[in-house]
Design a protein around this motif. Structure first.
Motif, short mmCIF file in Angstrom:
data_model
loop_
_atom_site.label_atom_id
_atom_site.label_comp_id
_atom_site.label_asym_id
_atom_site.label_seq_id
_atom_site.Cartn_x
_atom_site.Cartn_y
_atom_site.Cartn_z
N MET A 64 -24.37 89.84 -30.81
CA MET A 64 -24.17 88.57 -30.18
C MET A 64 -25.12 87.46 -30.91
O MET A 64 -26.19 87.72 -31.01
N GLN A 65 -24.38 86.66 -31.62
CA GLN A 65 -25.40 85.67 -32.44
C GLN A 65 -25.82 84.63 -31.82
O GLN A 65 -25.47 84.16 -30.76
N GLY A 66 -27.32 84.44 -32.16
CA GLY A 66 -28.14 83.62 -31.53
C GLY A 66 -28.03 81.99 -31.95
O GLY A 66 -27.23 82.06 -33.15
N THR A 67 -28.72 81.16 -31.36
CA THR A 67 -28.45 79.80 -31.84
C THR A 67 -29.47 79.61 -33.13
O THR A 67 -29.22 78.98 -34.08
N HIS A 68 -30.39 80.67 -33.37
CA HIS A 68 -31.21 80.51 -34.92
C HIS A 68 -30.77 81.79 -35.56
O HIS A 68 -31.76 82.72 -35.51
N PRO A 69 -29.53 82.01 -35.98
CA PRO A 69 -29.13 83.29 -36.54
C PRO A 69 -29.93 83.72 -37.65
O PRO A 69 -29.79 85.04 -38.03
N THR A 70 -31.02 82.97 -38.55
CA THR A 70 -31.76 83.46 -39.39
C THR A 70 -32.93 84.05 -38.82
O THR A 70 -33.85 84.98 -39.66
N LEU A 71 -33.40 83.93 -37.52
CA LEU A 71 -34.35 84.93 -36.91
C LEU A 71 -34.06 86.18 -36.89
O LEU A 71 -32.87 86.60 -36.73
N PRO A 72 -35.08 87.13 -36.97
CA PRO A 72 -34.70 88.53 -36.75
C PRO A 72 -34.27 88.85 -35.51
O PRO A 72 -34.40 87.96 -34.31
N SER A 73 -33.44 89.97 -35.37
CA SER A 73 -32.68 90.30 -34.17
C SER A 73 -33.58 91.07 -32.94
O SER A 73 -34.70 91.93 -33.50
N ILE A 74 -33.22 91.05 -31.85
CA ILE A 74 -33.73 91.93 -30.83
C ILE A 74 -32.72 92.90 -30.52
O ILE A 74 -31.44 92.55 -30.54
N ILE A 75 -33.29 93.86 -30.78
CA ILE A 75 -32.09 95.35 -30.78
C ILE A 75 -32.28 96.12 -29.60
O ILE A 75 -33.54 96.38 -29.10
N SER A 76 -31.25 96.45 -28.87
CA SER A 76 -31.66 97.38 -27.98
C SER A 76 -30.38 98.60 -27.85
O SER A 76 -29.20 98.05 -28.38
N GLY A 77 -30.76 99.73 -27.38
CA GLY A 77 -29.66 100.81 -27.31
C GLY A 77 -30.38 102.21 -27.33
O GLY A 77 -31.29 102.28 -27.30
N SER A 78 -29.52 103.03 -27.69
CA SER A 78 -29.95 104.41 -27.92
C SER A 78 -28.63 105.44 -28.64
O SER A 78 -27.89 104.63 -29.29
N HIS A 79 -28.68 106.50 -28.24
CA HIS A 79 -27.67 107.16 -29.23
C HIS A 79 -26.48 107.58 -28.20
O HIS A 79 -26.62 107.75 -26.97
N LEU A 80 -25.24 107.96 -29.02
CA LEU A 80 -23.75 108.20 -28.28
C LEU A 80 -23.61 109.53 -28.24
O LEU A 80 -22.45 109.90 -27.81
N ASP A 81 -24.34 110.24 -29.26
CA ASP A 81 -23.83 111.65 -29.21
C ASP A 81 -24.57 112.60 -28.22
O ASP A 81 -25.48 112.25 -27.53
N THR A 82 -24.10 113.58 -27.80
CA THR A 82 -24.62 114.62 -26.92
C THR A 82 -24.86 115.93 -27.73
O THR A 82 -24.40 116.30 -28.81
N VAL A 83 -25.51 117.06 -26.85
CA VAL A 83 -25.68 118.29 -27.21
C VAL A 83 -24.41 118.89 -26.72
O VAL A 83 -23.65 118.19 -26.14
N LYS A 84 -24.23 120.29 -26.94
CA LYS A 84 -23.41 121.06 -26.27
C LYS A 84 -23.40 120.86 -24.85
O LYS A 84 -24.53 121.20 -24.60
N ASN A 85 -22.25 120.68 -24.14
CA ASN A 85 -22.40 120.96 -22.86
C ASN A 85 -23.47 119.99 -22.14
O ASN A 85 -24.26 120.67 -21.18
N ALA A 86 -23.75 118.65 -22.57
CA ALA A 86 -24.71 117.83 -22.11
C ALA A 86 -24.34 117.27 -20.64
O ALA A 86 -23.34 117.53 -20.03
#
Lengths: 410, 410
Positions: A64-86
């Protein structure tokens, strides 16, 4: 407020994007099934108007582009993969909540100064190539081109070969990130432990990802017939092992019950026959603490204990340290901000250490990083029964949302 | 005096009648190799002028006719079969020493009133059909015709089929003995334990063959991640198992160090993964004593302990008694005679229990029975390193010889 229905919709849809397994979710990184999961997330990102970026190893960003796109990003998230039978929440919850933050920003017409990036890391679990945290380690540059030919799956295929099948025509964007492009990384994750639920706490703030010492103890005694060797004349490796474990467990509980964990996950006897005195006993020690000195103290105690056991049971204990991982400290400014934000929302907060590794552990090497834990049912994880309430996911998302807004102003 | 050279000659010849194995002896009952061993023993028996009798299941007798052949026989011997990769003495020593007694009687022109029978029991170890003490159990009638069709080897062949191959044209003499035909049975055996050697004792006289209680304990807890579940919130089946074993071992040592043995031969965890708290622990208990009340007391303690462990570790212990064998008391008259004879020879004597089963245990069901133990190196048995000195074999043979002469007079 985060929308619980949307959170539920995302989690339940992804729960069903699974290879056949025993009641759980199996969506291993860089497989066709994983591509299906990525496609769902990408579609949700696009629906919020995020710009999609998929890097060379399969990490996916929605920007999501910010109003000051040259500033460094704030990132959030995690992983989308799973172990077997998770379960359906490990990793996935962090992606879905970060995506919900984007929806909330759009809904409330909030324009951030900084870019906000929702990330879905690939192969955190290491199920496909036996290498955990693969996606984030490509982002920090810990893994590189060479590893694409070195890492192989169980079928002997290299990571490069799998990526060619997986990503054909999709992307050649470099995974490695310039630290200058990141203002902060925030990872929301279910606790995978029972503390928040048991203490009825809404939000966990991770102080450290723990130091981990892993040891293997091998005790050699002398075999004999169960009926013919008097107990006082034995060199019973199994009894010595049980005594070793009992003693070390009591020591750790007495001194460090709240600060460390000791786990004996593997324990075996040889020859393992009901009427033979064991001549060998092998067991593993997994020692974790937010304070690495405590891990060292326990390891020192293990060595002393080995001498006592040798003497008491007339055996030989071999103590082998397999690995030692230093602890990783989360950014204190971000932790304070998370705490203040949660308290403003009237949520209860508990500081705790993460006993498990996370992408945040890797990302902290290149940018200020913090983690939000949310309660999970009985601490069950890597199991179909893993569960998080929609309410708790929403609370966590709200903390994430408000923290990002505060962070954006700094 | 027994002739050590002849004892050595017999043992070493039989040591070499072995199927290929890892430095030991493999001569499993009712195999072609076993037939070779039997042929050697028969030839030695014939050389002393004994009359050979081989029964329907392969027990072999060499009979020295007494001056009053209608009197019941004095029998001595042991088994001629081995486990896989065994030592050269277990069982074999008893056959060879009984044979040497016959040679000594002949050499010294001693004519007994009673028949003297040297016996080589078959399949005591149970390696071929999974049924121990097979030969002697046919002699007492505990096994019969029906079992010949019921018992099968690993290849699915019945005992009857194997006997047809093994004994073709040799014998159809019934194995079952009329108790009236036996005055006494004496079995010489290496101790298979370390007591006689450690206490520098020449001769062991067995008081009881011990009572044996066998139990399986299954502890169910709750799995969890090694890093995320605080130690105080765990239901760790493995720690509970180690504590159970340590406690029970200490209890047994404190109360019954000289009178009982407790052995934990098998111990396993599930899922047995280094970074997972075990949700299940299973171990075996083998409890032996010459006094069955002690075995019962220890089993009672196991049940009490299970309740304590359940409470202390928040787990569920299941205690399952797999089997209970009553003790077998050796004939007191014969034991006294053995002791007097050994003392007359200036030999040191120690009374002990046999923690292992022997053909004598079965034979005691139909006739007065006693056992002589001779020292073996470090108590090692069922292993190529099993060793007995020729001197100790000769001392044991002398006791056997003199006891038989005394017994003949009664």
């Amino acid at each position: 407020m985060a929308n619980q229905n949307r959170l539920e919709q995302d989690i339940e849809t992804l729960r069903n994007i699974s290879d056949p397994c025993d009641g759980g979710v199996t969506r291993i990184g860089l497989t066709p099934r994983y591509r299906q999961g990525v496609n769902y997330i990408k579609a949700q990102m696009q629906a919020v108007g995020l710009t999609i970026r998929e890097d060379e190893v399969g990490n996916v960003y929605g920007i999501m582009q910010g109003t000051h796109p040259t500033l460094p990003s704030i990132i959030s998230g995690s992983h989308l993969d799973t172990v077997k039978n998770a379960g359906a929440f490990d990793g996935i919850a962090g992606v879905v909540c970060a995506l919900e933050v984007a929806r909330m920003l759009k809904e409330q017409n909030i324009q951030l100064k900084h870019n906000y990036e929702v990330v879905a890391f690939v192969e955190e679990e290491g199920t496909h190539f036996g290498t955990v945290l693969l996606g984030s380690r490509y982002i920090t540059g810990e893994l590189n081109e060479v590893d694409k030919d070195r890492l192989r799956n169980d079928e002997g295929q290299t990571l490069r070969q799998i990526l060619q099948q997986y990503s054909t025509g999709v992307t050649t964007i470099s995974a490695k990130r310039d630290p200058q492009t990141i203002k902060a990384f925030l990872e929301l994750h279910d606790e995978q432990g029972p503390v928040l639920e048991a203490t009825k706490t809404d939000i966990g703030i991770v102080d450290n990802i723990v130091a981990i010492g892993q040891l293997v103890i091998t005790i050699t005694g002398f075999a004999g017939h169960a009926g013919t060797v008097p107990m006082t004349m034995r060199q019973d490796a199994g009894i010595a092992g049980c005594q070793f474990v009992s003693h070390l467990n009591q020591y750790t509980l007495r001194k460090y019950a709240e600060q460390a964990t000791l786990t004996v996950g593997k324990f075996s006897l040889s020859p393992n026959s009901a009427n033979t005195i064991p001549n060998q006993c092998t067991f593993t020690l997994d020692i974790r603490s937010g304070d690495e000195k405590i891990v060292h103290n326990i390891i020192k105690h293990v060595s002393s204990l080995a001498l006592i056991i040798n003497d008491e049971f007339n055996v030989v204990c071999e103590v082998k340290q397999v690995s030692f991982k230093d602890p990783v400290v989360m950014d204190s400014g971000l932790r304070q901000l998370l705490q203040a934000t949660a308290e403003d929302l009237g949520l209860s907060v508990r500081h705790l250490n993460s006993g498990a590794g996370h992408d945040a552990m890797i990302m902290s090497g290149i940018c200020p990083t913090a983690m939000i834990f949310i309660p999970c049912y009985k601490g069950i994880t890597h199991h179909p029964d893993e569960n998080v309430t929609w309410q708790d996911m929403a609370k966590g998302t709200d903390v994430l949302f408000n923290t990002i807004i505060q962070l954006d102003k700094k």
